[in-house]
Write an enzyme that holds these catalytic residues in place. Structure first.
Site, PDB file in Angstrom:
ATOM      1  N   PRO A  61       0.827  -1.219   0.000  1.00 37.42           N
ATOM      2  CA  PRO A  61       0.000   0.000   0.000  1.00 37.42           C
ATOM      3  C   PRO A  61       0.858   1.264   0.000  1.00 37.42           C
ATOM      4  CG  PRO A  61      -0.689  -1.528   1.730  1.00 37.42           C
ATOM      5  CD  PRO A  61       0.601  -2.050   1.177  1.00 37.42           C
TER       6      PRO A  61
ATOM      7  N   ASP B 250      -8.563   1.453 -24.956  1.00 43.53           N
ATOM      8  CA  ASP B 250      -9.010   1.281 -23.570  1.00 43.53           C
ATOM      9  C   ASP B 250      -9.414   2.580 -22.900  1.00 43.53           C
ATOM     10  OD1 ASP B 250      -6.642  -1.165 -22.408  1.00 43.53           O
ATOM     11  OD2 ASP B 250      -8.707  -1.314 -23.095  1.00 43.53           O
TER      12      ASP B 250
ATOM     13  N   GLU C  50       2.523  -8.072   8.405  1.00 42.78           N
ATOM     14  CA  GLU C  50       2.644  -6.597   8.388  1.00 42.78           C
ATOM     15  C   GLU C  50       3.533  -6.132   7.239  1.00 42.78           C
ATOM     16  OE1 GLU C  50       0.056  -7.052  10.827  1.00 42.78           O
ATOM     17  OE2 GLU C  50       0.605  -4.986  10.291  1.00 42.78           O
TER      18      GLU C  50
ATOM     19  N   ARG D   6      -2.415  -8.067 -20.828  1.00 39.29           N
ATOM     20  CA  ARG D   6      -3.346  -7.723 -21.916  1.00 39.29           C
ATOM     21  C   ARG D   6      -2.787  -6.635 -22.823  1.00 39.29           C
ATOM     22  NH1 ARG D   6      -6.268  -3.451 -21.363  1.00 39.29           N
ATOM     23  NH2 ARG D   6      -8.158  -4.182 -22.396  1.00 39.29           N
TER      24      ARG D   6
HETATM   25  C1  4FV Z   1      -1.352  -4.076  -1.186  1.00 39.67           C
HETATM   26  C2  4FV Z   1      -2.023  -3.030  -1.847  1.00 39.67           C
HETATM   27  C3  4FV Z   1      -1.650  -4.589   0.163  1.00 39.67           C
HETATM   28  C4  4FV Z   1      -0.371  -5.101   3.103  1.00 39.67           C
HETATM   29  C5  4FV Z   1      -0.012  -5.999   4.242  1.00 39.67           C
HETATM   30  C6  4FV Z   1      -0.218  -7.284   2.237  1.00 39.67           C
HETATM   31  C7  4FV Z   1      -0.942  -5.998   2.055  1.00 39.67           C
HETATM   32  C8  4FV Z   1       0.059  -7.391   3.698  1.00 39.67           C
HETATM   33  N1  4FV Z   1      -0.390  -4.518  -1.996  1.00 39.67           N
HETATM   34  N2  4FV Z   1      -1.441  -2.883  -3.074  1.00 39.67           N
HETATM   35  N3  4FV Z   1      -3.060  -2.304  -1.408  1.00 39.67           N
HETATM   36  N4  4FV Z   1      -0.751  -5.462   0.697  1.00 39.67           N
HETATM   37  O1  4FV Z   1      -2.654  -4.216   0.772  1.00 39.67           O
HETATM   38  O2  4FV Z   1      -0.463  -3.782  -3.133  1.00 39.67           O
HETATM   39  O3  4FV Z   1       1.351  -7.855   3.860  1.00 39.67           O
END
Ligand code: 4FV
Length: 241
Positions: A77, A157, A104, A142
């Site tokens: 994230p 697209d 985490e 794609r």
């Molecule tokens: C995530 C996202 C995501 C965070 C903690 C995996 C999680 C756990 N990855 N975009 N949004 N990953 O939430 O790519 O480890």
């Protein structure tokens, strides 16, 4: 988790045709203890567990030993938001290593020492990076020639010119009194193109004005947008709102 999404439909065929190759690397296979531990408690205390650096380091080094130019992307994230522009850029990479976190997340030294780029698929928290990796594989694949039925469609697209896509219709012409716009039945391709551009501008102006700011707009487009915004304004004023 990866089996079914990559067996089905377009991606499955792309793999069959050898357009893309997917290899799953199990980080546990790179642990050195008999319990194959990949996580541990966070230094400094706190909730949850953190993924250990050593197994991930060995796993990435194993892949890079065969393919030194592989580009390592960590799904998190905290990464840069994935969008069509970034997907297009990443789709030109010959070899991607997609690191999927759990718990985490990973020890910070993984990022410092092995990660080339961090990508987020959205501002929400998943249980693991696997689904995000699948989203990336789908949107990148794609864009590769020969993956979609007709390569042209990827060019038309949403976001291809950073506008949302125009409304689409197919048979029947009338459904419970809701009919297809006449222009689409007219065979007048110029008029159809103009209608589609106008509807793409309308939808983008209404739903994603932030995208309009990034779009390449012609003089005609600007006039069309003004008309749309005026008619919207008249309509809303008409509704007395
Ligand atoms: C995530 C996202 C995501 C965070 C903690 C995996 C999680 C756990 N990855 N975009 N949004 N990953 O939430 O790519 O480890």
């Amino acid at each position: 988790m990866f089996s079914s999404p990559f067996e089905a439909s377009i991606l499955g065929k792309a793999i069959e045709k050898g357009r893309i190759e997917i290899r799953i690397v199990n980080i546990r296979d790179f642990t050195s203890d008999k319990h194959h531990v990949v996580d541990d408690t966070p230094y400094g205390g706190g909730q949850g567990m953190v993924m250990k650096v050593e197994p991930i380091a060995r796993a990435i080094e194993r892949v890079k030993a065969e393919s030194p130019s592989a580009w390592t992307v960590y799904l998190t994230p905290q990464g840069r938001s994935l969008n069509q522009e970034r997907a297009r850029a990443l789709s030109s990479k010959a070899h991607l290593i997609l690191l999927c976190g759990r718990y985490e997340g990973v020890d910070e030294r993984v990022r410092e020492m092995f990660v080339d780029e961090e990508v987020s698929i959205g501002d929400y928290v998943l249980t693991g990076g696997e689904l995000a990796a699948m989203v990336m594989v789908d949107t990148l694949s794609r864009l590769l020639p020969g993956v979609l039925g007709c390569d042209q469609s990827a060019e038309e697209d949403s976001f291809s010119d950073s506008l949302l896509e125009y409304p689409q219709y197919t048979r029947p012409v009338d459904f419970r009194g809701h009919s297809v716009p006449d222009v689409l039945l007219s065979g007048n391709h110029e008029a159809i193109l103009r209608w589609r551009r106008k509807e793409a501008l309308r939808r983008t102006a209404k739903r994603r004005p932030d995208l309009l700011a990034k779009a390449t707009l012609s003089e005609t487009d600007r006039k069309v947008i003004d008309e749309i915004l005026q008619s919207e304004e008249t309509r809303t004023r008409g509704d007395g709102v």
